[in-house]
Design a protein around this motif. Structure first.
Motif, mmCIF file in Angstrom:
data_model
loop_
_atom_site.group_PDB
_atom_site.id
_atom_site.type_symbol
_atom_site.label_atom_id
_atom_site.label_comp_id
_atom_site.label_asym_id
_atom_site.label_seq_id
_atom_site.Cartn_x
_atom_site.Cartn_y
_atom_site.Cartn_z
ATOM 1 N N ARG A 35 0.114 -5.069 -7.006
ATOM 2 C CA ARG A 35 1.388 -4.646 -6.423
ATOM 3 C C ARG A 35 1.381 -3.153 -6.093
ATOM 4 O O ARG A 35 1.961 -2.729 -5.091
ATOM 5 C CB ARG A 35 2.530 -4.949 -7.399
ATOM 6 C CG ARG A 35 2.929 -6.412 -7.463
ATOM 7 C CD ARG A 35 3.384 -6.939 -6.121
ATOM 8 N NE ARG A 35 3.912 -8.298 -6.217
ATOM 9 C CZ ARG A 35 4.157 -9.078 -5.188
ATOM 10 N NH1 ARG A 35 3.915 -8.654 -3.957
ATOM 11 N NH2 ARG A 35 4.639 -10.309 -5.368
ATOM 12 N N LEU A 36 0.729 -2.352 -6.931
ATOM 13 C CA LEU A 36 0.625 -0.925 -6.631
ATOM 14 C C LEU A 36 -0.178 -0.703 -5.352
ATOM 15 O O LEU A 36 0.192 0.121 -4.510
ATOM 16 C CB LEU A 36 -0.041 -0.194 -7.801
ATOM 17 C CG LEU A 36 0.747 -0.071 -9.103
ATOM 18 C CD1 LEU A 36 -0.071 0.682 -10.154
ATOM 19 C CD2 LEU A 36 2.073 0.642 -8.878
ATOM 20 N N VAL A 37 -1.276 -1.441 -5.209
ATOM 21 C CA VAL A 37 -2.090 -1.343 -3.990
ATOM 22 C C VAL A 37 -1.276 -1.779 -2.783
ATOM 23 O O VAL A 37 -1.302 -1.126 -1.728
ATOM 24 C CB VAL A 37 -3.362 -2.197 -4.132
ATOM 25 C CG1 VAL A 37 -4.112 -2.257 -2.794
ATOM 26 C CG2 VAL A 37 -4.272 -1.641 -5.214
ATOM 27 N N GLU A 38 -0.539 -2.861 -2.930
ATOM 28 C CA GLU A 38 0.301 -3.348 -1.836
ATOM 29 C C GLU A 38 1.303 -2.281 -1.404
ATOM 30 O O GLU A 38 1.498 -2.034 -0.201
ATOM 31 C CB GLU A 38 1.037 -4.609 -2.278
ATOM 32 C CG GLU A 38 1.958 -5.193 -1.210
ATOM 33 C CD GLU A 38 2.821 -6.327 -1.735
ATOM 34 O OE1 GLU A 38 3.266 -7.151 -0.918
ATOM 35 O OE2 GLU A 38 3.059 -6.380 -2.962
ATOM 36 N N THR A 39 1.936 -1.641 -2.371
ATOM 37 C CA THR A 39 2.915 -0.593 -2.068
ATOM 38 C C THR A 39 2.270 0.564 -1.320
ATOM 39 O O THR A 39 2.838 1.081 -0.343
ATOM 40 C CB THR A 39 3.560 -0.076 -3.362
ATOM 41 O OG1 THR A 39 4.209 -1.158 -4.032
ATOM 42 C CG2 THR A 39 4.580 1.012 -3.065
ATOM 43 N N ASN A 40 1.091 0.980 -1.744
ATOM 44 C CA ASN A 40 0.395 2.083 -1.079
ATOM 45 C C ASN A 40 -0.023 1.724 0.338
ATOM 46 O O ASN A 40 0.071 2.549 1.251
ATOM 47 C CB ASN A 40 -0.841 2.476 -1.902
ATOM 48 C CG ASN A 40 -0.482 3.259 -3.145
ATOM 49 O OD1 ASN A 40 0.130 4.317 -3.079
ATOM 50 N ND2 ASN A 40 -0.859 2.742 -4.297
ATOM 51 N N LEU A 41 -0.471 0.496 0.538
ATOM 52 C CA LEU A 41 -0.907 0.072 1.873
ATOM 53 C C LEU A 41 0.282 -0.071 2.829
ATOM 54 O O LEU A 41 0.162 0.227 4.019
ATOM 55 C CB LEU A 41 -1.663 -1.251 1.780
ATOM 56 C CG LEU A 41 -3.031 -1.194 1.080
ATOM 57 C CD1 LEU A 41 -3.603 -2.591 0.929
ATOM 58 C CD2 LEU A 41 -4.001 -0.309 1.862
ATOM 59 N N LEU A 42 1.407 -0.526 2.297
ATOM 60 C CA LEU A 42 2.596 -0.669 3.143
ATOM 61 C C LEU A 42 3.141 0.687 3.581
ATOM 62 O O LEU A 42 3.885 0.777 4.565
ATOM 63 C CB LEU A 42 3.683 -1.442 2.381
ATOM 64 C CG LEU A 42 3.420 -2.941 2.184
ATOM 65 C CD1 LEU A 42 4.504 -3.559 1.309
ATOM 66 C CD2 LEU A 42 3.334 -3.667 3.524
ATOM 67 N N ALA A 43 2.771 1.743 2.844
ATOM 68 C CA ALA A 43 3.241 3.091 3.191
ATOM 69 C C ALA A 43 2.423 3.719 4.316
ATOM 70 O O ALA A 43 2.788 4.770 4.845
ATOM 71 C CB ALA A 43 3.195 3.988 1.954
ATOM 72 N N VAL A 44 1.326 3.077 4.711
ATOM 73 C CA VAL A 44 0.496 3.600 5.805
ATOM 74 C C VAL A 44 1.255 3.493 7.117
ATOM 75 O O VAL A 44 1.921 2.478 7.386
ATOM 76 C CB VAL A 44 -0.832 2.819 5.896
ATOM 77 C CG1 VAL A 44 -1.633 3.256 7.115
ATOM 78 C CG2 VAL A 44 -1.640 3.024 4.623
ATOM 79 N N ASP A 45 1.182 4.527 7.920
ATOM 80 C CA ASP A 45 1.883 4.568 9.208
ATOM 81 C C ASP A 45 1.433 3.394 10.085
ATOM 82 O O ASP A 45 0.244 3.248 10.395
ATOM 83 C CB ASP A 45 1.575 5.893 9.907
ATOM 84 C CG ASP A 45 2.381 6.085 11.181
ATOM 85 O OD1 ASP A 45 3.193 5.196 11.513
ATOM 86 O OD2 ASP A 45 2.202 7.118 11.842
ATOM 87 N N THR A 46 2.376 2.541 10.446
ATOM 88 C CA THR A 46 2.043 1.374 11.266
ATOM 89 C C THR A 46 1.522 1.776 12.642
ATOM 90 O O THR A 46 0.783 1.017 13.278
ATOM 91 C CB THR A 46 3.281 0.470 11.441
ATOM 92 O OG1 THR A 46 4.365 1.249 11.984
ATOM 93 C CG2 THR A 46 3.698 -0.120 10.107
#
Length: 228
Positions: A117-128
């Motif tokens: 879940r931490l990895v998911e949160t960090n990846l979702l924060a990447v500029d789309t």
């Protein structure tokens, strides 16, 4: 309950001194191996959660929902209960369910959903926008995941690994009360059951020092790889 306050027993007794060093080594071993297993499994799991989402680069809603349910169930089970439930499986996989080796498997199993879940949160924060730009340039999904998503999220992922290690250190100390070995076992067996406050205090100091070193190193590494 009264504690023994007369003298520092760990300095006066060679047995306690040897136990202290052995317990520190056991803690480092169980934390190190369980962290490695957690990162190796939790990182791709977190990446899979992001890429299979409806807005991901490879949508697969059914797969995403199944993974989310599994991760949520894993996160909802208290570690001490998970440790007990996994005793037969741990014994089969690790050939023991006591000592530091018996703690590696349950520590990894309990930490993987949290880290995913931490990895998911960090990846979702990447500029789309960067992901869309890579898609327009014809980059493959693998290149987008490796060169854009993971690269951009790396500083946050390193911070997440730092949080993960500190959490595992806490779990390992908890496992010491049920035969898990390490500093937690030393604090429980000598500091609590034998009422030796000096042993209890020194184990807390060592655990605190390990946590501080991990946090400091994690912060430094995160800043080093952050080129944004």
């Amino acid at each position: 309950m009264t504690f023994a306050l007369d003298g520092l027993l760990w300095l006066d007794q060679p047995v306690i001194q040897n136990s202290l060093w052995d317990a520190t080594a056991e803690t480092l071993l169980m934390v190190g191996w369980s962290t490695l297993a957690t990162v190796l499994i939790g990182l791709p799991l977190g990446l899979l959660l992001v890429t299979t989402a409806k807005t991901g680069i490879r949508p697969a809603p059914i797969v995403n929902q199944i993974l989310s349910v599994i991760v949520n169930i894993g996160r909802s089970i208290p570690f001490i209960i998970l440790l007990i439930l996994l005793l037969p499986v741990t014994d089969w996989i690790m050939q023991t369910n006591i000592g530091w080796r018996g703690m590696v498997f349950p520590l990894a199993v309990g930490s993987i959903p949290f880290f995913a879940r931490l990895v998911e949160t960090n990846l979702l924060a990447v500029d789309t926008g960067k992901v869309e730009a890579a898609q327009m340039m014809g980059a493959t999904r693998t290149r987008i995941m490796a060169d854009v998503m993971l690269r951009e999220a790396l500083p946050g992922i390193i911070q997440s690994i730092t949080v993960l290690i500190i959490m595992i250190i806490g779990f390992s100390a908890m496992g010491g009360a049920v035969g898990g070995g390490g500093l937690g076992a030393l604090a429980y067996n000598y500091g609590y059951q034998r009422y030796l406050l000096d042993v209890l205090v020194i184990t807390v100091i060592i655990i605190t020092a390990i946590v501080q070193i991990v946090q400091m190193f994690g912060d430094m590494l995160s800043r080093y790889v952050d080129h944004r």
